[in-house]
Scaffold this active site. Structure first.
Site, PDB file in Angstrom:
ATOM      1  N   ARG A 107       0.874  -1.169   0.000  1.00 45.33           N
ATOM      2  CA  ARG A 107       0.000   0.000   0.000  1.00 45.33           C
ATOM      3  C   ARG A 107       0.916   1.225   0.000  1.00 45.33           C
ATOM      4  O   ARG A 107       1.997   1.189   0.609  1.00 45.33           O
ATOM      5  CB  ARG A 107      -0.891   0.046   1.254  1.00 45.33           C
ATOM      6  CG  ARG A 107      -2.005  -0.981   1.282  1.00 45.33           C
ATOM      7  CD  ARG A 107      -3.124  -0.653   0.292  1.00 45.33           C
ATOM      8  NE  ARG A 107      -4.232  -1.586   0.382  1.00 45.33           N
ATOM      9  CZ  ARG A 107      -4.370  -2.671  -0.392  1.00 45.33           C
ATOM     10  NH1 ARG A 107      -3.476  -2.953  -1.315  1.00 45.33           N
ATOM     11  NH2 ARG A 107      -5.427  -3.448  -0.263  1.00 45.33           N
TER      12      ARG A 107
ATOM     13  N   HIS B 119      -1.937   0.501  -9.548  1.00 47.19           N
ATOM     14  CA  HIS B 119      -2.448  -0.497  -8.599  1.00 47.19           C
ATOM     15  C   HIS B 119      -3.117  -1.670  -9.347  1.00 47.19           C
ATOM     16  O   HIS B 119      -4.315  -1.896  -9.216  1.00 47.19           O
ATOM     17  CB  HIS B 119      -3.454   0.145  -7.616  1.00 47.19           C
ATOM     18  CG  HIS B 119      -3.692  -0.686  -6.392  1.00 47.19           C
ATOM     19  ND1 HIS B 119      -4.003  -0.132  -5.167  1.00 47.19           N
ATOM     20  CD2 HIS B 119      -3.667  -2.039  -6.195  1.00 47.19           C
ATOM     21  CE1 HIS B 119      -4.176  -1.101  -4.285  1.00 47.19           C
ATOM     22  NE2 HIS B 119      -3.985  -2.268  -4.888  1.00 47.19           N
TER      23      HIS B 119
ATOM     24  N   GLU C 235      -4.772   7.359  -4.108  1.00 42.82           N
ATOM     25  CA  GLU C 235      -5.049   6.739  -5.416  1.00 42.82           C
ATOM     26  C   GLU C 235      -6.413   7.165  -5.926  1.00 42.82           C
ATOM     27  O   GLU C 235      -7.346   7.220  -5.135  1.00 42.82           O
ATOM     28  CB  GLU C 235      -4.986   5.212  -5.288  1.00 42.82           C
ATOM     29  CG  GLU C 235      -3.588   4.735  -4.936  1.00 42.82           C
ATOM     30  CD  GLU C 235      -3.466   3.207  -4.822  1.00 42.82           C
ATOM     31  OE1 GLU C 235      -4.488   2.510  -4.909  1.00 42.82           O
ATOM     32  OE2 GLU C 235      -2.332   2.735  -4.641  1.00 42.82           O
TER      33      GLU C 235
HETATM   34  N1  LIG Z   1      -0.659  -4.112  -5.278  1.00 44.93           N
HETATM   35  C1  LIG Z   1      -1.736  -4.872  -5.217  1.00 44.93           C
HETATM   36  O1  LIG Z   1      -2.567  -4.906  -6.119  1.00 44.93           O
HETATM   37  C2  LIG Z   1      -1.952  -5.740  -4.034  1.00 44.93           C
HETATM   38  C3  LIG Z   1      -1.494  -5.382  -2.792  1.00 44.93           C
HETATM   39  N2  LIG Z   1      -1.686  -6.194  -1.715  1.00 44.93           N
HETATM   40  C4  LIG Z   1      -1.166  -5.796  -0.413  1.00 44.93           C
HETATM   41  O2  LIG Z   1      -0.254  -6.787   0.032  1.00 44.93           O
HETATM   42  C5  LIG Z   1      -0.476  -7.043   1.399  1.00 44.93           C
HETATM   43  C6  LIG Z   1       0.036  -8.428   1.762  1.00 44.93           C
HETATM   44  O3  LIG Z   1      -0.777  -9.421   1.214  1.00 44.93           O
HETATM   45  P1  LIG Z   1      -0.573 -10.979   1.604  1.00 44.93           P
HETATM   46  O4  LIG Z   1       0.805 -11.398   1.311  1.00 44.93           O
HETATM   47  O5  LIG Z   1      -1.692 -11.712   1.007  1.00 44.93           O
HETATM   48  O6  LIG Z   1      -0.783 -10.881   3.162  1.00 44.93           O
HETATM   49  P2  LIG Z   1      -0.248 -11.887   4.284  1.00 44.93           P
HETATM   50  O7  LIG Z   1      -1.024 -11.568   5.509  1.00 44.93           O
HETATM   51  O8  LIG Z   1      -0.245 -13.271   3.779  1.00 44.93           O
HETATM   52  O9  LIG Z   1       1.268 -11.435   4.478  1.00 44.93           O
HETATM   53  C7  LIG Z   1       1.650 -10.254   5.068  1.00 44.93           C
HETATM   54  C8  LIG Z   1       2.940 -10.508   5.833  1.00 44.93           C
HETATM   55  O10 LIG Z   1       3.399  -9.263   6.366  1.00 44.93           O
HETATM   56  C9  LIG Z   1       3.899  -9.502   7.666  1.00 44.93           C
HETATM   57  N3  LIG Z   1       3.860  -8.282   8.470  1.00 44.93           N
HETATM   58  C10 LIG Z   1       2.788  -7.651   8.996  1.00 44.93           C
HETATM   59  N4  LIG Z   1       3.193  -6.582   9.707  1.00 44.93           N
HETATM   60  C11 LIG Z   1       4.542  -6.535   9.631  1.00 44.93           C
HETATM   61  C12 LIG Z   1       5.530  -5.689  10.175  1.00 44.93           C
HETATM   62  N5  LIG Z   1       5.195  -4.644  10.950  1.00 44.93           N
HETATM   63  N6  LIG Z   1       6.830  -5.955   9.894  1.00 44.93           N
HETATM   64  C13 LIG Z   1       7.168  -7.029   9.144  1.00 44.93           C
HETATM   65  N7  LIG Z   1       6.259  -7.863   8.600  1.00 44.93           N
HETATM   66  C14 LIG Z   1       4.968  -7.632   8.841  1.00 44.93           C
HETATM   67  C15 LIG Z   1       3.004 -10.599   8.232  1.00 44.93           C
HETATM   68  O11 LIG Z   1       3.650 -11.287   9.283  1.00 44.93           O
HETATM   69  C16 LIG Z   1       2.755 -11.461   7.011  1.00 44.93           C
HETATM   70  O12 LIG Z   1       3.676 -12.512   6.924  1.00 44.93           O
HETATM   71  C17 LIG Z   1      -1.992  -6.846   1.546  1.00 44.93           C
HETATM   72  O13 LIG Z   1      -2.353  -6.582   2.882  1.00 44.93           O
HETATM   73  C18 LIG Z   1      -2.261  -5.685   0.633  1.00 44.93           C
HETATM   74  O14 LIG Z   1      -2.143  -4.462   1.323  1.00 44.93           O
HETATM   75  C19 LIG Z   1      -2.318  -7.380  -1.852  1.00 44.93           C
HETATM   76  C20 LIG Z   1      -2.805  -7.776  -3.054  1.00 44.93           C
HETATM   77  C21 LIG Z   1      -2.691  -6.986  -4.242  1.00 44.93           C
HETATM   78  O1  LIG Z   2      -6.210  -7.433  -2.745  1.00 45.62           O
HETATM   79  C1  LIG Z   2      -5.686  -6.330  -2.477  1.00 45.62           C
HETATM   80  O2  LIG Z   2      -5.363  -5.997  -1.335  1.00 45.62           O
HETATM   81  C2  LIG Z   2      -5.448  -5.370  -3.556  1.00 45.62           C
HETATM   82  O3  LIG Z   2      -4.756  -4.405  -3.388  1.00 45.62           O
HETATM   83  C3  LIG Z   2      -6.050  -5.594  -4.883  1.00 45.62           C
HETATM   84  O4  LIG Z   2      -6.010  -6.884  -5.259  1.00 45.62           O
END
Ligand SMILES: NC(=O)C1=CN([C@@H]2O[C@H](COP(=O)(O)OP(=O)(O)OC[C@H]3O[C@@H](n4cnc5c(N)ncnc54)[C@H](O)[C@@H]3O)[C@@H](O)[C@H]2O)C=CC1
Ligand SMILES: O=C(O)C(=O)CO
Length: 327
Positions: free
Chosen positions: A237, A285, A266
């Site tokens: 983000r 994004h 955004e």
């Molecule tokens: N650019 C895009 O279109 C997308 C962006 N995202 C973003 O990616 C993020 C992660 O997604 P996932 O991998 O599915 O989530 P997830 O929950 O599987 O992984 C997130 C990881 O970050 C770690 N984490 C949390 N707080 C932390 C901190 N303070 N310091 C170090 N590590 C920390 C957690 O322990 C976890 O392993 C989502 O929350 C979303 O904001 C997700 C999908 C698409």
């Molecule tokens: O899933 C999310 O968090 C996104 O940013 C869009 O897929």
């Protein structure tokens, strides 16, 4: 009587049909100034909402006294006030896992595009500037065999590590809230502090959720710790990075370049300083934005919603404290 739900984002007709089997559906392809008044009107007796990006806070919840479930079509749920939802016994759900490979592809694409300056050189060819062999002027930097640092080794971080290890022979460092033994064993990733990761990585991918702890996690101090040749990629983000500090780091060449899929605001303003920098590659994004994956996300979100309203536990319920007696 069927529960009433609002879908506030364009979804495939098959998804709407599935929800309509058990719910009365009010459908907004998108929310904009003309549709907000009706949206708020409908909210008053709505039991569930499904969409993405909408800020669900106390102000909205006060308009929705019947609400039982908020189904996000995204894995990130920084748009939801989870403590407020839990306090009101409202379920919140998201769409993890089904997008891991697609987002990892986007992040890896951004990493390659930035290292090899692909958007810039695409313009160069199309502008008719490729008149002779320009040699060094067109050089980028290698990705393969370089050290990749991943901050946030969850579902998407692990899928990035898989690509880096098997496809690009990259040694992997990672920083996470806790150790991830699986990535250590399978992709030979090494756990380290944020400081060590910044100092030792050639490429740094940020993949944490946005939370109070990760807001501006990467700022001036971290950019100063990075190598002058480092490439920073943000797929999480926008607000996880101090954008002002990033602009400075790119302008002063404290780091080599950045690849960004996300921005603090955004859509990003067209006069945002990041957009005028030749060493920043920017995307709107689109991490999970493929037909296949968006459909999978919408399906999962619809299943969450329907099951939640039937009194069952939605497969990817965020606030498990909320009891499932909503039938
Ligand atoms: N650019 C895009 O279109 C997308 C962006 N995202 C973003 O990616 C993020 C992660 O997604 P996932 O991998 O599915 O989530 P997830 O929950 O599987 O992984 C997130 C990881 O970050 C770690 N984490 C949390 N707080 C932390 C901190 N303070 N310091 C170090 N590590 C920390 C957690 O322990 C976890 O392993 C989502 O929350 C979303 O904001 C997700 C999908 C698409
Ligand atoms: O899933 C999310 O968090 C996104 O940013 C869009 O897929």
């Amino acid at each position: 009587m069927k529960p009433k739900i609002i879908v506030y984002k364009k979804v495939d007709p098959t998804i709407l049909d599935f929800i309509k089997e058990t719910c009365e559906v009010i459908y907004f392809e998108k929310l904009e100034s003309q549709t907000y008044p009706r949206f708020y009107q409908e909210l008053k007796d709505t039991h569930g909402i499904l969409g993405s990006g909408l800020k669900v806070d106390t102000k909205l919840l006060e308009q929705a006294p019947q609400l039982k479930i908020v189904s996000n079509i995204s894995v990130g749920y920084d748009n939801l006030d989870i403590p407020q939802l839990t306090m009101r016994n409202i379920m919140a759900t998201n769409t993890p896992e089904v997008l891991n490979d697609t987002v990892a592809d986007t992040v890896f694409g951004l990493l390659l595009a930035t290292a090899r300056r692909m958007p810039e050189l695409n313009q160069y060819v199309k502008a008719g500037q490729w008149q002779r062999q320009d040699g060094e002027k067109l050089y980028g930097v290698d990705v393969h065999h370089k050290v990749l640092g991943i901050i946030g080794m969850g579902g998407i971080g692990s899928a990035i590590a898989k690509r880096a290890h098997f496809g690009f022979d990259m040694p992997i460092l990672y920083h996470n809230r806790s150790r991830n033994v699986e990535v250590e064993q399978t992709y030979h990733a090494t756990y380290c502090s944020l400081e060590e990761l910044c100092q030792q990585s050639d490429f740094i991918c940020l993949m944490t959720p946005l939370t109070p702890e990760t807001k501006k996690l990467i700022g001036e101090r971290e950019f100063k710790l990075m190598k002058k040749t480092a490439i920073f990629v943000n797929g999480s983000r926008g607000a996880t990075v101090d954008e002002e500090a990033l602009v400075k780091a790119l302008q002063n060449r404290d780091i080599l370049a950045a690849g960004l899929d996300v921005f603090a605001q955004e859509p990003v303003r067209s006069d945002h300083p990041l957009l005028s920098l030749d060493n920043a590659v920017t995307l709107p994004h689109i991490g999970s934005a493929t037909y296949e994956t968006r459909l999978k996300m919408a399906k999962l979100a619809a299943e969450n919603l329907v099951l939640g309203l039937q009194g069952k536990i939605p497969p990817t319920l965020i606030n498990r404290e909320v009891k499932e007696n909503h039938s």
